[in-house]
Design an enzyme around this catalytic site. Structure first.
Site, PDB file in Angstrom:
ATOM      1  N   MET A 131      -8.306   3.167   9.206  1.00 60.87           N
ATOM      2  CA  MET A 131      -7.526   1.996   8.789  1.00 60.87           C
ATOM      3  C   MET A 131      -6.779   1.409   9.973  1.00 60.87           C
ATOM      4  SD  MET A 131      -6.147   2.483   4.924  1.00 60.87           S
ATOM      5  CE  MET A 131      -7.241   2.139   3.539  1.00 60.87           C
ATOM      6  N   ARG A 150      -4.553   7.514   3.283  1.00 65.78           N
ATOM      7  CA  ARG A 150      -3.289   7.156   2.616  1.00 65.78           C
ATOM      8  C   ARG A 150      -2.849   8.218   1.614  1.00 65.78           C
ATOM      9  NH1 ARG A 150      -3.659   1.127   1.610  1.00 65.78           N
ATOM     10  NH2 ARG A 150      -3.278   1.636  -0.559  1.00 65.78           N
ATOM     11  N   GLY A 191       0.840  -1.208   0.000  1.00 68.54           N
ATOM     12  CA  GLY A 191       0.000   0.000   0.000  1.00 68.54           C
ATOM     13  C   GLY A 191       0.866   1.245   0.000  1.00 68.54           C
ATOM     14  N   GLU A 232     -10.559  -0.630  11.230  1.00 72.89           N
ATOM     15  CA  GLU A 232     -11.195  -1.562  10.277  1.00 72.89           C
ATOM     16  C   GLU A 232     -10.982  -3.031  10.659  1.00 72.89           C
ATOM     17  OE1 GLU A 232      -9.180  -1.172   6.470  1.00 72.89           O
ATOM     18  OE2 GLU A 232      -7.236  -1.545   7.404  1.00 72.89           O
ATOM     19  N   THR A 291       4.483   2.277   6.317  1.00 75.37           N
ATOM     20  CA  THR A 291       3.077   1.885   6.413  1.00 75.37           C
ATOM     21  C   THR A 291       2.332   2.889   7.290  1.00 75.37           C
ATOM     22  OG1 THR A 291       1.457   0.363   7.375  1.00 75.37           O
ATOM     23  CG2 THR A 291       3.671   0.142   8.215  1.00 75.37           C
ATOM     24  N   ILE A 292       1.139   3.239   6.853  1.00 79.16           N
ATOM     25  CA  ILE A 292       0.353   4.139   7.703  1.00 79.16           C
ATOM     26  C   ILE A 292      -0.059   3.419   8.980  1.00 79.16           C
ATOM     27  CG2 ILE A 292      -0.539   5.519   5.773  1.00 79.16           C
ATOM     28  CD1 ILE A 292      -3.300   4.138   6.378  1.00 79.16           C
ATOM     29  N   ASP A 293      -0.044   2.074   8.953  1.00 80.79           N
ATOM     30  CA  ASP A 293      -0.513   1.308  10.119  1.00 80.79           C
ATOM     31  C   ASP A 293       0.465   1.355  11.298  1.00 80.79           C
ATOM     32  OD1 ASP A 293      -2.644   0.683   8.543  1.00 80.79           O
ATOM     33  OD2 ASP A 293      -2.285  -1.479   8.471  1.00 80.79           O
ATOM     34  N   HIS A 307      -9.228   5.232   2.108  1.00 87.21           N
ATOM     35  CA  HIS A 307      -7.964   5.631   1.469  1.00 87.21           C
ATOM     36  C   HIS A 307      -7.668   7.118   1.566  1.00 87.21           C
ATOM     37  CE1 HIS A 307      -8.585   1.588  -0.037  1.00 87.21           C
ATOM     38  NE2 HIS A 307      -7.278   1.547  -0.213  1.00 87.21           N
TER      39      HIS A 307
END
Ligand code: F6P
Length: 343
Positions: A170, A276, A11, A223, A126-128, A273
């Site tokens: 997310m 992101r 991603g 999510e 990663t945004i996570d 998104h």
């Protein structure tokens, strides 16, 4: 001239272009030619590349996404792809490959090191924010700020209409975005993948707020959060090349349950998104830049098999294998702080 390849996989996230720019600027300063590999591992399999000169990276610092493109292609999935990737690495005459990615992309990098492409250095994104061995991945800060701004906006409309607002953010396996945007945005309840959702408890907290005169509530849900019975809500069951289902829908399910059980009007916003996209925050631009410069230094010093990482305010390097061994799930001490403001 010695050549370094660079690819961005998985991603996308804000901060990838600052990394690419830093690799090119530092690499050229050190006498390397930089080859951009398009669309993650797909570009290495298909030998789809471009030369990254100074002109190619001019003006990309504030741009979201990645000028190289990305994909979720896994070279270990289709027969023959691994061989093609190895042949193309040789054909391109690469001295080293800089792999910018999250758990899946770096998982492939770690396998490739054993399977023939040993000169790999990696950069965590990663945004996570769920990669181990680094305090932060770039992309997270921008996503966090976007989510916080959205929660602020939802607050005013929730308050005016006396509604419950569920905000789905997310976070596949880790609740970092949910917890931090929830704290920053003043959420009344935060639900994360690490702690199964107890719907009774959620409704009791909302009712408690109403009893003290608060006729609106903001609920942030990641999510990847699951109900206590273990059910995860997914958009479709089809798996991607790394075995992941497409998440999304927990917010809607939650809203239906809340409305049914409490009788309060409940609405949902899925940020998806939006988190992101967009221009990277200053923090992500700086982190991406520092990571990119460090990655070239690792190549120069032949420190292969390493990932650049942030610890405290220092950029260090760690074994790629360590970073992907376990996911960095959310900090439960931070969640306890968030819980002080629940209800
Ligand atoms: O891994 C980052 C992430 O943004 C997850 O939070 C999310 O589940 C996933 O990517 C979405 O992936 P895609 O863009 O392929 O739908």
């Amino acid at each position: 001239m010695a050549r370094i390849g660079i690819l961005t996989g998985g991603g996308d996230c804000p901060g990838l272009n600052p990394v690419i720019r830093a690799v090119v600027r530092k690499g050229i300063n050190e006498g390397y030619e930089i080859i951009g590999i398009k669309n993650g591992w797909k570009g290495l399999i298909e030998n789809d590349t471009l030369v990254l000169d100074l002109g190619a990276v001019s003006g990309i610092l504030p741009k979201g996404g990645t000028i190289l493109g990305t994909s979720r292609t896994n070279p270990y999935k289709k027969e023959g792809d691994l061989q093609k990737a190895k042949e193309n690495f040789k054909k391109l005459g690469l001295e080293a490959l800089i792999v910018v990615g999250g758990e899946d992309t770096l998982g492939v990098a770690s396998k490739l090191i054993k399977d023939g492409i040993s000169n790999i250095v990696s950069v965590p994104k990663t945004i996570d924010n769920d990669l181990s061995s680094t305090d932060y991945t770039f992309g997270f800060d921008t996503a966090l700020n976007t989510a916080t701004e959205c929660i602020d906006r939802l607050h005013t409309t929730a308050e005016s209409h006396h509604r419950i607002m569920v905000v789905e953010v997310m976070g596949r396996h880790a609740g970092w975005i949910a917890i931090e945007s929830g704290i920053a945005g003043g959420a009344d309840i935060i639900l994360i993948p690490e702690v199964p959702v107890d719907i009774e408890e959620v409704c009791a907290l909302i009712k408690k707020r109403h009893q003290r005169g608060k006729t609106f509530s903001i609920i942030v849900v990641a999510e990847g959060a699951k109900f206590k019975e273990g059910t995860m809500v997914t958009q479709e069951e089809k798996l991607d090349e790394f075995g992941h289902v497409r998440l999304g829908g927990i917010g809607e399910r939650l809203a239906q349950e809340i409305e049914k059980r409490t009788g309060y009007e409940t609405r949902v916003s899925v940020l998806g998104h939006l988190q992101r996209g967009g221009t990277p925050s200053a923090f992500d631009r700086i982190l991406g830049t520092r990571f990119g410069v460090k990655a070239v230094e690792l190549v120069k010093n032949k420190k292969f098999g390493r990932m650049v990482a942030l610890t405290g305010n220092k950029i260090i390097d760690v074994p790629i294998e360590e970073a992907i061994k376990t996911l960095k799930t959310a900090d439960m001490e931070l969640y306890e702080i968030a819980k002080v403001f629940f209800g």
